[in-house]
Design a protein around this motif. Structure first.
Motif, short mmCIF file in Angstrom:
data_model
loop_
_atom_site.label_atom_id
_atom_site.label_comp_id
_atom_site.label_asym_id
_atom_site.label_seq_id
_atom_site.Cartn_x
_atom_site.Cartn_y
_atom_site.Cartn_z
N ASP A 470 8.74 7.41 -24.08
CA ASP A 470 7.45 6.86 -24.48
C ASP A 470 7.11 5.60 -23.71
O ASP A 470 5.94 5.30 -23.48
N ASP A 471 8.11 4.84 -23.31
CA ASP A 471 7.84 3.60 -22.57
C ASP A 471 7.69 3.83 -21.09
O ASP A 471 7.60 2.89 -20.30
N GLY A 472 7.74 5.14 -20.67
CA GLY A 472 7.56 5.46 -19.25
C GLY A 472 8.82 5.42 -18.46
O GLY A 472 8.80 5.67 -17.27
N LYS A 473 9.95 5.09 -19.08
CA LYS A 473 11.21 5.02 -18.35
C LYS A 473 11.97 6.34 -18.47
O LYS A 473 11.87 7.05 -19.46
N VAL A 474 12.73 6.62 -17.44
CA VAL A 474 13.57 7.83 -17.45
C VAL A 474 14.79 7.57 -18.30
O VAL A 474 15.46 6.55 -18.14
N PRO A 475 15.13 8.44 -19.25
CA PRO A 475 16.29 8.20 -20.10
C PRO A 475 17.59 8.24 -19.31
O PRO A 475 17.70 8.88 -18.28
N GLU A 476 18.60 7.53 -19.81
CA GLU A 476 19.90 7.48 -19.17
C GLU A 476 20.60 8.83 -19.31
O GLU A 476 20.52 9.48 -20.35
N PRO A 477 21.29 9.28 -18.27
CA PRO A 477 22.11 10.48 -18.41
C PRO A 477 23.34 10.18 -19.24
O PRO A 477 23.64 9.02 -19.49
N PRO A 478 24.09 11.18 -19.68
CA PRO A 478 25.30 10.94 -20.45
C PRO A 478 26.26 10.03 -19.71
O PRO A 478 26.45 10.14 -18.49
N ALA A 479 26.87 9.07 -20.43
CA ALA A 479 27.70 8.05 -19.80
C ALA A 479 29.15 8.47 -19.76
O ALA A 479 30.03 7.74 -20.19
N ILE A 480 29.42 9.69 -19.31
CA ILE A 480 30.80 10.15 -19.15
C ILE A 480 31.15 10.03 -17.68
O ILE A 480 30.75 10.84 -16.84
N LEU A 481 31.87 8.94 -17.34
CA LEU A 481 32.21 8.68 -15.95
C LEU A 481 30.96 8.77 -15.06
O LEU A 481 31.00 9.34 -13.97
N HIS A 490 27.13 12.11 -11.98
CA HIS A 490 28.38 12.71 -11.51
C HIS A 490 29.43 12.66 -12.61
O HIS A 490 30.09 11.63 -12.79
N ARG A 491 29.54 13.74 -13.34
CA ARG A 491 30.62 13.88 -14.29
C ARG A 491 31.74 14.66 -13.64
O ARG A 491 31.50 15.46 -12.75
N PRO A 492 32.99 14.47 -14.09
CA PRO A 492 34.11 15.17 -13.43
C PRO A 492 34.13 16.65 -13.80
O PRO A 492 33.77 17.04 -14.90
N TRP A 493 34.58 17.43 -12.86
CA TRP A 493 34.78 18.87 -13.07
C TRP A 493 36.19 19.09 -13.61
O TRP A 493 37.16 18.62 -13.03
N LEU A 494 36.29 19.76 -14.74
CA LEU A 494 37.57 20.01 -15.40
C LEU A 494 38.35 18.71 -15.59
O LEU A 494 39.40 18.49 -14.98
N LEU A 854 36.18 15.98 -8.59
CA LEU A 854 35.10 16.85 -8.12
C LEU A 854 33.91 16.69 -9.05
O LEU A 854 34.05 16.77 -10.28
N ALA A 855 32.74 16.45 -8.46
CA ALA A 855 31.53 16.29 -9.27
C ALA A 855 31.23 17.58 -10.02
O ALA A 855 31.37 18.68 -9.48
N SER A 856 30.81 17.41 -11.25
CA SER A 856 30.50 18.57 -12.08
C SER A 856 29.42 19.44 -11.46
O SER A 856 29.48 20.66 -11.52
N SER A 857 28.41 18.80 -10.84
CA SER A 857 27.33 19.58 -10.24
C SER A 857 27.84 20.44 -9.09
O SER A 857 27.47 21.61 -8.95
N THR A 858 28.74 19.86 -8.26
CA THR A 858 29.30 20.63 -7.15
C THR A 858 30.19 21.75 -7.66
O THR A 858 30.11 22.91 -7.21
N GLY A 859 31.04 21.44 -8.62
CA GLY A 859 31.92 22.46 -9.19
C GLY A 859 31.14 23.58 -9.83
O GLY A 859 31.47 24.77 -9.66
N ARG A 860 30.07 23.20 -10.57
CA ARG A 860 29.27 24.22 -11.22
C ARG A 860 28.54 25.08 -10.19
O ARG A 860 28.43 26.30 -10.32
N GLY A 861 28.05 24.45 -9.13
CA GLY A 861 27.38 25.22 -8.08
C GLY A 861 28.32 26.19 -7.40
O GLY A 861 27.96 27.36 -7.15
N ILE A 862 29.55 25.73 -7.09
CA ILE A 862 30.53 26.63 -6.46
C ILE A 862 30.87 27.77 -7.40
O ILE A 862 30.95 28.94 -7.00
#
Length: 930
Positions: A470-481, A490-494, A854-862
């Motif tokens: 509502d304030d025009g700001k982008v919300p923070e992503p989950p703060a897991i690493l 960048h969350r860790p893969w496994l 390994l970044a979760s996004s890279t691991g998930r993409g692979i």
């Protein structure tokens, strides 16, 4: 804390520029893409052709291929369909063949070169020409011994048939006495006496039997002439084609091949023949009808493969759609990924048509390969989504995606493409063409990702409004690493495994060593028949043929210019241990006919005064006691020859005759009279049969049946031999040995055994060398990309471990390598290299922090990319075609093993490597204290 580093070289910037171009002008780029796809599809439909036979897999420069083409040019293609009739009644089986042939002859537009029987009866009146001149001379000599019968008396008033009426048992016994008195000093008979004694032995044996039981009479004169040649037996009646045990009969017919029918070039003829068989079989209960032969097997194999592939494709599409729905929880990203893949595949079709112009049996599968390997859009949308969730706008997310995953996509595509291009060095045309087509297709799929994804993402992305608070700001992503210096999440893969790298490395290495032990026992299966769907009717009947006539499926072909050379080649072939029989027609045109015709004229002259055929000439009633005394006297004269087996047998029959003549039965004389009349009649009949086959006229090529001439004599006058093996040539060992022996006789011989053997060898070693060249090419690409030999070797580790694990699991599952699944290994090389490249690029983008995950996004993409490949190829495991099923299994195992090693072992190794690099030395605490 690790810091993310964007790729800043020329290649990343160029890819970012290309992506931003698509972002700025989305409609223009998509319109140009659509027009290019339409042009490619039109060009493909108009100009793409199909090479549909196994012979098309070979390079035209190969000597064995050129020899086959020369044969086809000389004699025509003789890939026959084989109708098999199985039964027990020979006459009914012959009638069934005649019925089938009559129906097939009504459809010359579908079939030609019908071949199911050979009728040599028109040649029977000249059958004696097939004997040698010496054998005919022996017949003349035997007729000379019958001079008193064959030459009528010249004195007036004497019955012309006096000699015939005087022919009796007593006369024959007296002749035996005369010959027995001609013993030489070394106790041997005069020349010709041995033949006479054999005949006398048969007569005495039959006479003794008749005296005891008149019903036992049989013609005793069969041995007076030389053994009849085999050709005379063949000429007595039409010869149909039967197996040795007589339970199978065959009809061969060549199908009409449609040039524009794709891979099923003989489908219309095969369907028509099956319809004829279905109509005919009910008329012959108790018999089974089947259809096989190489054209039928190839056609059924292609139809079964296409049906299996189509079903597997739809099943894979459903599985991939479900996977995308689970991973992306929506339709937009799957739609864009599939669109990019379709664009790349369409471009590849156009490029293939332009540069190659045709598809063959192997390269026709390239589209399926691209669906399994060219989905680079998965990595693009995965990274793009991460950037958008981290708060980047569309333009920035597009730029960062191109900078960070663009280079890894390009490197992976180039590595995979070069792996396929390396196959062009293989010594098999089909493998080389597949390498060029698939390699180019992979590059075009990667290019379509860079061209199509940015404009589609701009037009279809709807995340912006949802991610703004509502304030025009982008919300923070989950703060897991989380790590967001550049905006990406960048969350860790496994994470549980990433904390225990040593255990992961140890278990992975141990598992690889165990599977490597089993991999050493991998076998290679050459038999192409075992790769086909075993429920196919044509396969079942081919196996029936093998069971009854092991070496009849294929045969070697030799041809030469003269009949004399054919006979010489045949003699040499028949001495080979692996040869069962040799078929040719040169022996049906006898040699030295001029000399033989003179002999036949002499025989005809001698036989011109025979008594009326079938008549019983009157004989006087013989005196049994005189015959008995003469037989006893002959026994005594033969005593000096008692060591001779023939004389011992004759003496025994004489004794039987003497014993049966001792009776006082008054019917003995009339019985002997009737016996002598039959004896005379049958001798005359034998001479009539001799006269029937001594017509003084030459046998010419034009006298041979047309079905033989068109198959064994070319229009240019070349003579053909077909050489059959003793063992089944579907098996590699007998095939290799048979070909080797044939080449010792004729190095220029050709036929299916030669092209099949060379094709099997080229397939096996072609894919092996293709894999080696692909590995070398990938190493060079990775070296250029990473500029670091250590990183290159690390990136290839998942590939090496995955390949070892795949072979070990195949052995444990009871599977072997074969010509169908060997194509999987270049594919696995490409996928395995892709995985390692993506992980290494992720590793290098993190700077030099104290730890790595390994970044979760890279691991998930692979993982998603690997799973789409597994779904794309794994569904082939349900195929009825065993080759396709084994291909699906190998690809599933290979891609899975490479994915697991890349996502589990390689991150652990890189994490452990970074930990080792940052362990403080002994001197470091002192420096800090200072």
């Amino acid at each position: 804390m690790d810091t993310e580093q964007e790729e800043t070289g020329f290649t990343p910037r160029a890819l970012a520029w290309l992506a931003q171009l698509g972002y700025r002008f989305p409609w223009l780029v998509l319109l140009g893409t659509a027009l290019s796809c339409g042009l490619c599809l039109w060009y493909t439909c108009v100009h793409l052709t199909y090479e549909s036979q196994r012979n098309d897999l070979h390079g035209k420069e190969k000597a064995y291929y050129q020899r086959w083409q020369q044969y086809v040019k000389e004699f025509g293609d003789d890939d026959d369909m084989v109708v098999v009739v199985q039964g027990k009644n020979r006459e009914q089986m012959e009638a069934a063949l005649e019925d089938l042939a009559g129906q097939l002859q009504k459809s010359p537009e579908l079939y030609d070169r019908l071949f199911y029987k050979v009728d040599l009866r028109p040649l029977r009146n000249r059958a004696l020409l097939f004997l040698s001149a010496d054998q005919i001379r022996l017949i003349q000599d035997n007729l000379q011994d019958l001079k008193l019968l064959l030459e009528p008396p010249v004195l007036a008033g004497i019955d012309p048939l006096f000699g015939w009426k005087s022919l009796n048992l007593m006369q024959l016994l007296h002749e035996g006495e005369r010959r027995a008195t001609t013993l030489t000093g070394d106790r041997t008979l005069a020349p010709g006496s041995d033949t006479f004694l054999k005949q006398l032995n048969a007569v005495c044996s039959n006479a003794a039997s008749v005296l005891k039981d008149p019903a036992t009479y049989k013609n005793p004169w069969q041995s007076i002439l030389p053994n009849q040649p085999q050709q005379q037996d063949l000429m007595a009646e039409p010869q149909f084609f039967f197996s040795e045990d007589g339970t199978l009969a065959f009809l061969l017919v060549r199908p009409f091949k449609e040039k524009e029918a794709g891979f099923t070039f003989a489908q219309k003829s095969i369907d028509g023949l099956r319809a004829v068989i279905a109509q005919t079989s009910p008329r012959y209960p108790g018999m089974e009808f089947g259809l096989t032969g190489l054209p039928v097997l190839e056609n059924d194999e292609m139809v079964a493969s296409q049906n299996d592939s189509n079903f597997a494709s739809w099943l894979a599409l459903a599985g991939v759609a479900l996977l995308y729905l689970v991973v992306y929880r929506g339709f937009r990203y799957p739609f864009m990924t599939v669109m990019a893949l379709l664009v790349g595949t369409t471009w590849a079709l156009g490029w293939t048509t332009l540069t190659v112009g045709h598809l063959n049996i192997l390269s026709s599968a390239f589209a399926v390969m691209l669906i399994g390997m060219g989905d680079y859009g998965v990595l693009w949308v995965t990274r793009f989504g991460e950037e958008r969730r981290a708060g980047a706008d569309l333009a920035e997310a597009t730029r960062k995606t191109a900078l960070n995953v663009g280079p890894s996509i390009l490197t992976a595509a180039l590595a995979t493409a070069l792996a396929f291009y390396a196959a062009m060095l293989a010594d098999l045309k089909a493998v080389a063409e597949l390498g060029w087509i698939a390699g180019s297709g992979v590059i075009l799929c990667a290019l379509s990702c860079f061209v199509v994804m940015p404009p589609l993402l701009r037009l279809m992305d709807a995340r912006g409004k949802k991610n703004v608070a509502d304030d025009g700001k982008v919300p923070e992503p989950p703060a897991i690493l989380s790590l967001k210096e550049h905006g990406a999440d960048h969350r860790p893969w496994l994470p549980s495994l990433s904390k225990k790298p040593r255990w992961v490395i140890a278990v992975s290495i141990a598992g690889t060593l165990v599977l490597g032990y089993f991999a050493l026992n991998i076998r290679y299966e050459h038999n192409l028949l075992k790769l086909q769907a075993q429920n196919l009717d044509s396969v079942r009947w081919e196996q029936t043929l093998i069971a009854h006539t092991a070496g009849a499926s294929w045969h070697a072909l030799s041809y030469t210019t003269t009949p004399e050379e054919v006979i010489a080649l045949k003699s040499r072939y028949e001495k080979l241990s692996d040869v069962s029989r040799v078929i040719e027609v040169a022996s049906l045109v006898p040699r030295d006919q001029d000399r033989k015709l003179e002999q036949l004229q002499d025989i005809q002259k001698r036989l011109k005064n025979l008594p009326k055929r079938g008549a019983l000439l009157p004989h006087a009633v013989p005196h049994p006691e005189e015959i008995r005394r003469t037989a006893r006297n002959l026994q005594d004269l033969l005593l000096p020859l008692k060591e001779s087996v023939l004389v011992q047998e004759l003496a025994g029959n004489l004794q039987r005759l003497i014993d049966n003549l001792r009776s006082a039965d008054p019917t003995l004389g009339p019985r002997l009279q009737e016996f002598e009349q039959f004896l005379t009649r049958d001798l005359a009949e034998d001479l009539y049969r001799l006269k029937d086959v001594t017509t003084s006229a030459p046998i010419k090529i034009a006298d041979l049946p047309e079905c033989l001439r068109e198959r064994y004599i070319s229009p240019n006058g070349k003579w053909l031999l077909r050489v059959f093996a003793k063992d089944c040539l579907w098996e590699y060992g007998p095939l290799r040995d048979f070909v080797a022996q044939i080449r010792t006789v004729d190095p220029d011989a050709t036929g299916k055994p030669f092209t099949t053997l060379e094709g099997l060898r080229a397939m096996k070693y072609g894919f092996l060398w293709a894999g080696f060249y692909a590995l070398v090419a990938m190493v060079l690409v990775l070296l250029l990309d990473f500029g670091n030999i250590k990183h290159t070797l690390i990136a290839l580790l998942p590939l090496g471990m995955g390949m070892i694990a795949t072979l070990g699991l195949m052995v444990l599952a009871g599977y072997s390598l074969n010509p169908a699944n060997m194509i999987a290994f270049p594919l696995i090389l490409g996928v395995g290299a892709d995985n390692g490249v993506h992980v290494l690029h992720d590793y290098r983008s993190r700077g030099k922090g104290n730890s790595y995950f390994l970044a979760s996004s890279t691991g998930r993409g692979i993982m998603v990319a690997a799973l789409t490949t597994i779904l794309g190829f794994g569904t082939l495991m349900i195929a009825s075609h065993r080759g396709l099923a084994s291909l699906g299994l190998v690809l599933t195992l290979g891609v899975t093993c490479c994915m697991l090693t890349a996502l589990v072992f390689l991150p652990a190794l890189l994490s452990f490597r970074r930990q080792i690099a940052k362990v403080p030395t002994v001197a470091e605490p002192k420096k800090r204290a200072a």
